[in-house]
Write an enzyme that holds these catalytic residues in place. Sequence first.
Site, mmCIF file in Angstrom:
data_model
loop_
_atom_site.group_PDB
_atom_site.id
_atom_site.type_symbol
_atom_site.label_atom_id
_atom_site.label_comp_id
_atom_site.label_asym_id
_atom_site.label_seq_id
_atom_site.Cartn_x
_atom_site.Cartn_y
_atom_site.Cartn_z
ATOM 1 N N GLY A 157 -4.441 -6.129 -13.580
ATOM 2 C CA GLY A 157 -3.961 -5.574 -12.303
ATOM 3 C C GLY A 157 -2.827 -6.463 -11.854
ATOM 4 O O GLY A 157 -3.009 -7.416 -11.107
ATOM 5 N N ASP A 205 -2.022 -7.364 -7.931
ATOM 6 C CA ASP A 205 -2.771 -8.454 -7.308
ATOM 7 C C ASP A 205 -2.542 -9.762 -8.042
ATOM 8 O O ASP A 205 -2.474 -10.823 -7.419
ATOM 9 C CB ASP A 205 -4.265 -8.120 -7.272
ATOM 10 C CG ASP A 205 -4.592 -7.291 -6.032
ATOM 11 O OD1 ASP A 205 -4.209 -7.706 -4.932
ATOM 12 O OD2 ASP A 205 -5.200 -6.211 -6.183
ATOM 13 N N HIS A 242 0.825 -1.205 0.000
ATOM 14 C CA HIS A 242 0.000 0.000 0.000
ATOM 15 C C HIS A 242 0.864 1.262 0.000
ATOM 16 O O HIS A 242 0.687 2.167 -0.826
ATOM 17 C CB HIS A 242 -0.897 -0.049 1.246
ATOM 18 C CG HIS A 242 -1.792 1.133 1.385
ATOM 19 N ND1 HIS A 242 -1.432 2.256 2.085
ATOM 20 C CD2 HIS A 242 -3.026 1.372 0.881
ATOM 21 C CE1 HIS A 242 -2.415 3.125 2.012
ATOM 22 N NE2 HIS A 242 -3.399 2.620 1.299
ATOM 23 N N CYS A 298 -2.353 -2.091 -15.622
ATOM 24 C CA CYS A 298 -2.342 -0.902 -14.774
ATOM 25 C C CYS A 298 -1.689 -1.171 -13.426
ATOM 26 O O CYS A 298 -1.765 -0.355 -12.530
ATOM 27 C CB CYS A 298 -3.750 -0.355 -14.596
ATOM 28 S SG CYS A 298 -4.849 -1.509 -13.771
HETATM 29 C C1 PEP Z 1 -3.296 -4.137 -9.263
HETATM 30 O O1 PEP Z 1 -3.676 -4.991 -8.456
HETATM 31 O O2 PEP Z 1 -2.384 -4.314 -10.081
HETATM 32 C C2 PEP Z 1 -3.939 -2.818 -9.300
HETATM 33 C C3 PEP Z 1 -3.636 -1.929 -10.203
HETATM 34 O O3 PEP Z 1 -4.814 -2.546 -8.303
HETATM 35 P P1 PEP Z 1 -4.390 -2.125 -6.811
HETATM 36 O O4 PEP Z 1 -2.936 -1.892 -6.779
HETATM 37 O O5 PEP Z 1 -5.186 -0.917 -6.480
HETATM 38 O O6 PEP Z 1 -4.829 -3.329 -6.023
HETATM 39 MG MG MG Z 2 -5.576 -4.729 -7.516
#
Ligand code: PEP
Ligand code: MG
Length: 859
Positions: free
Chosen positions: A757, A760, A445, A822
Amino acid sequence: MKKSHKSLISTFSKLDISQKKFGDRSSILSNLSKIGYPIVEGFFISYDIMKQIEIGQQTPQIPNKFLECGPFCLRSSTNKTEIAGLEPFLYLGLNKEKIDELSITFGKKKLSQIYLNHIKNFGIRVFDLETDFFEHSILKTLNQKKINSVNNLDIKTLNYLISEFEEYYRSSLGFDFPEDPSDQIHYALKAIMNEWQSPTSKILRNSLGILNEDNIGVIIQKMIFKSLNSHIVDLEIQFIDSNTGEEKINGRYKKVGQNYTTAKPFEGTNYKKLLSKNIEIGRPKFNLFSNPFFKKIKELDKKTSTIYNKKFSYRFIVGAEDLFLIDAKKVNLKTSAILKMHMDCVKKGILSKDQIISKVEPDMFVQSLHPQISQNSGLNIIGVGLPASPGGVSGKVAFRAEEAIRMSSKGMTVILVRSETSSEDIRGMHASAGVLTLRGGMSSHAAVVARGLGKPCVVGVRNLSINSSLNSIITSEGEVLKSGDVVTIDGSNGHVLKGNANMVKPKLPKYFFEILDWASDRGKICIKANADTTKEAQQAKGFKVDGIGLCRTEHMFFEKKSLQIMQKILLSPSDNDKMNAITILSKIQELEFKKIFKIMRGKTVTTRLLDLPVHEFLPNSINELEILADELKMTFLQVSERCKQMAEINPMLGKRGVRLGILLPELYKMQVKAIIKASISVYGKNQKEFPPEIMLPMVSSFKEVNLLKKLIDDVVAEITKEFNFPINYKLGVMVETPRAALKAGELAVISSFLSFGTNDLTQMTYGLSRDDSGTFMRDYLEKGIFPVDPFRSLDLDGVGELLKIASKKSRAANPSIKIGICGEHGGDPESIDFCKKIGLDFVSCSPFRVPIARIAAAQ
Ligand code: PEP
Ligand code: MG
């Protein structure tokens, strides 16, 4: 033990001395010698031979003819010049016989001083003899003689000290100081290997981010000696200004044997001007720049620049009539200087714009975009962690978000220090100038948010601990730092330092935008930004992004006002109160989206619906619970009971992402309404042409998307009725669970775009918590289990395979689908290269990574 000639390659050899086998220094020296630079006779020893020497399988047999010409110097040659090599060994081969031979030219006294020093250094480095013994003997003698320097001791005393040192060898080791030159060299080679493998060297390399590097090569060369009456000069020179890239002769010089602190700098625009400076040295005096070879060196430098397209800084030993190259390094040019050189090449037609773009190191812009710690800060490193967000900053320590906000409102620069951060720390992170967490990995985070905010951040610092009452940090040396104490963090190398450092301000180099424009014309993949706030959107726009690829809406909830409303929505027993709170929140969100859409007018903005687990919004202190109970007209017990019911054992795999939207549909409806209305207020009746992109997080099945698509369509239908003109949006799905990747074909059928993503997806593919990986990532990297941190650079074999499968299936199911990533990997050059190769349409990364991604994409 195998003795071999072949293990040595002459410095005059025409063979290829490759950087991969012999190290950078050897390779450069050999290549420059082939161009015509005068270099000193000697031998190169490769990495492999050094490893064999270490385990006793090799003893390089040095030709007797060479051994007669000592003393020698022995210098290390490593993979990259940036890796701090080891101190050279000097005067190897010096012994009583050699002293007698050389004394005629250099004087016995001088040589005895050198020999004394040589025995001492050799004993310490090769045999681990006590430094204290040598120092103590010298000090005792100087005191007895009431003399303050070894240089002033007479020969008799020097000889006395030498015999004392020799006796120390005998009594400690059971044998004499090795007089044989060949033995001295062999011992020194083994010592170099030991030093290179020592924990100190490894820590130093690790602090530069260089892991698993155990290669070291060596160069043995004759030392250049001149008679007492003709001083020789140690000259460092380069023909370019490192800061500006202008042609300029500059460097420093000192007498051979003297310390670098005595070196005198010089600079001049041309050779003639330097000559007229008449830097005179030695007896008889000679002008440093009148050396007949000097002019030739300038010409050779021109040749070198053309061949290597690189500028070198050279180290020469200069006599009155000769000159030898002893070292050459690539000049560490500042970004502005590199760009200027590139521009000049294009202007002169030497290189094309394409060639320039392929040469630019994408990461070189990082320095220019963030403040850097001045090189000579002299501060103590008290911790080393992962460099999560670049740039340096000094500030006062705050241990809680509230404290950070309070201190920053008083005008203080604050570093927020936490074990790890979570959503409730966002406001504290906003208020702080930098963030330091003791846990967490590259996509924890703290790391993700700090990168988005463009604030320096270091995570996963193992050698610091926070005490249980969370009001002090304790260093591994037992030093305690309290709230308000000053620390400096360097998010570019992961260092934590004690005290306040001088900073070098960020400055965009000249030609920055020109190079970016060239790159934009060539990149075959769109570069978008992950931007959650107007500030981030502005920054991204400044770097000419193609849109916003990820707007994480949860960050908007952490303004104190929004957070309290959200808490009401989650905890209020009254439906009426809940709906009122939702209406207020919808207005706040609409306003925020409107500002972002306005900034990005004409470009796509992908807004992701709420992703975070519910517990992140719940009050987590008694004080907050009390305030909330008052507001909701509930008892403290009732509120805390409600919170307990909502708690999850593993929230990151619990009620988050679309699961939240399905279980609390009012929340998603509220967000969709805010997004659509914001887009109408920016584009009016043209809204249809600029449809906002709505993205669903944490999807794992088609049915989730189908259900939520219906919810969104219903909201849109309602708004269409209200406005009475056609309204449009695009639906996207985040592919961040392995199941979503495997079932991407199904998801593609009802989506306009898919966005991987990868944070994750990496976490779930490895079963590796992105918030905890910092505690062991360094060990994993050091042991070579992971070649790189998979949260930093995409794991091409595993996670990459999922990306390939998902893109293939989704394109087959929906040929017009747009696909991109992303996760944080969107700003990593290697990952971008992979995305291009598998045919993705876009990458989205933190605003400050946009220029880097832009260049990488164009290469
Ligand atoms: C990810 O999981 O790659 C993503 C972009 O979402 P977050 O980092 O907000 O979980
Ligand atoms: Mg994510």
